[in-house]
Design a protein around this motif. Structure first.
Motif, PDB file in Angstrom:
ATOM      1  N   ASN A   1      64.932  41.087  81.809  1.00 12.87           N
ATOM      2  CA  ASN A   1      64.881  42.051  80.716  1.00 12.87           C
ATOM      3  C   ASN A   1      63.936  43.185  81.091  1.00 12.87           C
ATOM      4  O   ASN A   1      62.728  42.993  81.147  1.00 12.87           O
TER       5      ASN A   1
ATOM      6  N   THR B   1      63.802  46.070  79.402  1.00 12.23           N
ATOM      7  CA  THR B   1      63.561  46.910  78.234  1.00 12.23           C
ATOM      8  C   THR B   1      62.108  46.777  77.776  1.00 12.23           C
ATOM      9  O   THR B   1      61.586  45.667  77.652  1.00 12.23           O
TER      10      THR B   1
ATOM     11  N   THR C   1      59.692  48.470  74.684  1.00 11.34           N
ATOM     12  CA  THR C   1      59.687  49.353  73.516  1.00 11.34           C
ATOM     13  C   THR C   1      58.354  49.348  72.777  1.00 11.34           C
ATOM     14  O   THR C   1      58.229  49.996  71.745  1.00 11.34           O
TER      15      THR C   1
ATOM     16  N   ASP D   1      56.506  47.566  67.817  1.00  9.98           N
ATOM     17  CA  ASP D   1      57.502  47.000  68.726  1.00  9.98           C
ATOM     18  C   ASP D   1      58.842  47.019  68.018  1.00  9.98           C
ATOM     19  O   ASP D   1      58.978  46.491  66.900  1.00  9.98           O
TER      20      ASP D   1
ATOM     21  N   ASP E   1      62.577  45.725  67.952  1.00  9.81           N
ATOM     22  CA  ASP E   1      63.369  44.632  68.500  1.00  9.81           C
ATOM     23  C   ASP E   1      64.187  43.995  67.390  1.00  9.81           C
ATOM     24  O   ASP E   1      63.730  43.900  66.240  1.00  9.81           O
ATOM     25  N   ASP E   2      65.383  43.535  67.733  1.00  5.82           N
ATOM     26  CA  ASP E   2      66.256  42.908  66.738  1.00  5.82           C
ATOM     27  C   ASP E   2      65.726  41.565  66.248  1.00  5.82           C
ATOM     28  O   ASP E   2      66.204  41.040  65.234  1.00  5.82           O
ATOM     29  N   LYS E   3      64.753  40.998  66.951  1.00  8.76           N
ATOM     30  CA  LYS E   3      64.227  39.697  66.532  1.00  8.76           C
ATOM     31  C   LYS E   3      63.405  39.800  65.249  1.00  8.76           C
ATOM     32  O   LYS E   3      63.116  38.790  64.605  1.00  8.76           O
TER      33      LYS E   3
END
Length: 665
Positions: free
Chosen positions: A274, A276, A278, A317, A319-321
């Motif tokens: 990974n 990425t 952000t 941050d 993130d979809d999490k």
């Protein structure tokens, strides 16, 4: 414990001679000239101290072509700098493996604070307006310090330049521009103005920006790929304003305003699958401090300090999490700090001081059910010193009282402690500069707000870390013949212990801060410096230092990491440099070597960080153009393009360059 050689501590000295003309008959008329006041700041001698003291001043900073503060500090022995890589990477200082929380950082003698994390990021300070950097370990010979400095295991003090005006000039102006690899650009402007016979003002401002995207090599087994560090951009703005006021018999009052604002990307650790990144971090750090000094008589001196500090940080941050698609943490920290001290010298060789510090710190954030902690910290220190040419004996006793208050949750117990310290420096031979020294210091680190209250990890039952420092050393300085006009050598062996070390350990469901650590540290520091005149106009400066230390975890004999080296502590490290001053060009070369370290407590292959060496070259030249002074400097960093990590999975930049142009009016 092995004792290993090499060395380096930088020193400079000034010799001034005045000759009286021979007495003659009074055959000419005499005329009385007006009085001239000569003022010079007295600087401590590193080799005469009862405990290790290392100094590098503005003259040597320029001679060696050093551009960044952390690069100057890295030249000291016994120091570990945690560097998270790149121009925007955080940089903290640890002394003799005790941890960054045990290292105080002073700015013009006034301590910098961070009750939230307990460690100071020195990358937020510039080297452009620095007069001197000093690093003391243990009980210092300077007994007129703030109690907060006394309460630390060691102190890094940054002293800024005070303006000097020549002839009838009432102002000085410096304009500087630095540029370098990875899109770095850094304009600097400094203006000082004479306000009166005893007062002046200085304004220093600089801006720095960089993309920070540097290449590195990623190794995954036998496969190596060329990658680029992403999300490493940074933008900082810094301004400092100082007013120096002298009041003749009424002493002096120095006031400093400091503003620092930054935004940076956080590239994070290297991940094979990974790429990425952000995460972003915003910081706003500011303070205003004022210091009053007055020498009431030959026997009495007083000092009073007042300071207000404001710190704001925002972390985000995306993130979809996260349920909202992002997470944002905001922390605001404020502190009111005051210190008052008295120095009394009843006899020529005997002096004593008493200093009391009080601070009130508060932390607020956007967390649910945040405890919103507040801390009152009272420190008082009584010190005494006997100082003669052959013998210096120093002792102190520090009293600490700390009380926390919270809006939500449990508050920890109040903390009280007495901490003694002592040092001795002895010159056994009257006609020799050889000195022996020993020192002892008892210190303890109070848990930070993060240790106590951070989300579910904090633990309000934590005890303070208790550390004991023992040091024995030998020093010598002098000249060696007509050509070698200065030589300085020091060797120190030390033994440190840390009890109730605060560590993060996993419990049934989450990690938790606990007092489960005990560390023993044995080591030796060697410093060597020399200056030689190769010709009438050419000088050579050689220096080096070496540190050998065994810092082991002795917490649990049944644990797999029992007597293993603690994380990020190399057994062997050091650097050496050579510089040449010539009428045409100044040249400096630095070699830094760091042995293997381990990222985790267990010393196994998967946790090992490989040893590395780094080489830097600097060239500079100053041109005097009438009333103007032009200085050009160029640097090549990591000239061998070595790939290495200081923090595991945070690759450092390879070969890079920096150029600077400075104009002084």
């Amino acid at each position: 414990m092995k004792v290993c050689l090499a060395g380096a501590c930088f020193a400079c000295f000034t010799v001034a001679k005045a000759q009286q003309p021979e007495e003659r008959a009074d055959t000419v008329k005499s005329r009385q000239l007006p009085d001239v006041e000569v003022v010079a700041a007295q600087r401590a001698s590193a080799t005469k101290q009862g405990s290790p003291l290392q100094i590098i001043d503005n003259k040597n900073i320029k001679r060696l072509g050093i551009s960044e503060l952390h690069e100057a500090v890295r030249r000291f022995s016994g120091v570990t700098i945690k560097d998270y890589g790149g121009i925007g990477g955080l940089k903290t200082v640890s002394i003799r493996s005790l941890g960054a929380q045990h290292t105080a950082v002073g700015y013009d003698g006034v301590p910098i604070s961070d009750a939230q994390s307990g460690q100071i990021d020195i990358s937020r300070f510039t080297l452009d307006n620095v007069d001197m950097i000093s690093l003391s370990m243990g009980q210092t010979d300077d007994i007129f310090l703030t109690a907060r400095i006394y309460s630390s295991a060691g102190a890094l003090n940054i002293k800024t330049l005070k303006p000097v005006f020549s002839d009838a000039k009432k102002y000085n102006l410096t304009a500087k521009f630095k540029s370098g690899s990875f899109g770095m650009y850094n304009p600097v402007l400094s203006l000082s103005r004479k306000l009166g016979d005893r007062s002046s003002a200085v304004v220093h401002a600089d801006y720095m920006g960089a993309s920070g995207e540097y290449p590195y090599t990623l190794s995954n087994g036998s496969v190596k790929t060329s990658e680029k560090r992403l999300n490493s951009d940074i933008r900082t703005f810094r301004i400092e304003a100082d007013v120096y006021a002298g009041f003749s018999r009424w002493g002096s009052l120095d006031t400093k305003l400091y503003l620092f604002d930054s935004e940076r990307g956080l590239p994070g650790s290297v991940n094979f699958y990974n790429k990425t990144a952000t995460e972003r971090l915003w910081n706003d750090n500011s303070f205003i401090q004022t210091q009053y000094n007055n020498e009431l008589s030959d026997r009495f001196k007083v000092r009073a300090i007042a300071k207000y500090t404001y710190s704001y940080s925002k972390y985000r941050d995306v993130d979809d999490k996260y349920a909202a698609g992002f997470q944002e943490d905001r922390n605001t920290q404020t502190e009111y700090y005051g210190s008052i001290g008295v120095l009394y010298t009843p006899l020529t060789h005997l002096s004593a001081s008493f200093t009391t510090d009080f601070s009130h710190s508060a932390l607020s954030n956007n967390f649910n059910n945040s405890p919103l902690p507040r801390r009152n910290n009272l420190l008082s220190v009584l010190s005494a010193q006997y100082s003669a040419s052959a013998l210096t004996v120093t002792g102190s006793l520090l009293g600490t009282y700390i009380s926390d208050e919270v809006e939500n949750g449990e508050r920890p117990k109040d903390r009280r402690r007495l901490s003694p310290a002592a040092s001795l420096s002895w010159r056994p031979f009257a006609n020799n500069a050889l000195r022996l020294r020993v020192s002892y210091k008892d210190v303890f680190r109070v848990p930070t707000f993060t240790d106590l209250y951070y989300l579910r990890i904090g633990n309000t039952n934590l005890k303070p870390e208790k550390a004991k420092q023992y040091n024995a050393g030998i020093t010598w300085s002098g000249s060696a013949g007509r050509k070698v006009n200065y030589v300085s050598v020091s060797l120190d062996c030390y033994y440190n212990t840390v009890e109730d070390k605060i560590v993060a350990l996993p419990t049934l469901y989450i990690w938790r801060m606990m007092n489960l650590g005990e560390v023993r540290i044995k080591g030796a520091d060697v410093n060597v410096a020399a200056e030689a005149a190769l010709s009438e106009k050419t000088n050579m400066i050689i220096s080096g230092n070496y540190t050998c230390q065994k810092a082991i975890d002795v917490t649990n004999p049944e644990a797999k990491n029992y007597k293993d080296q603690i994380p990020y502590t190399p057994r062997h490290s050091g650097n050496c440099s050579v510089a040449f001053e010539t009428p045409w060009l100044n040249f400096s070369y630095l070699l830094t070597a760091v042995g293997e370290r381990y990222a985790m407590p267990q010393n196994i292959k998967s946790n090992r960080i490989e040893a590395y060496t780094e080489q830097n070259v600097s060239l500079n030249r100053t041109f005097n153009l009438g009333k103007l002074s032009l200085r050009l400097q160029g640097e090549i960093l990591n000239i061998a393009d070595t790939q290495y990590d200081v923090i595991q999975y945070y690759p450092m930049p390879g070969r890079s360059w920096r150029l600077s142009v400075a104009l002084n009016l």
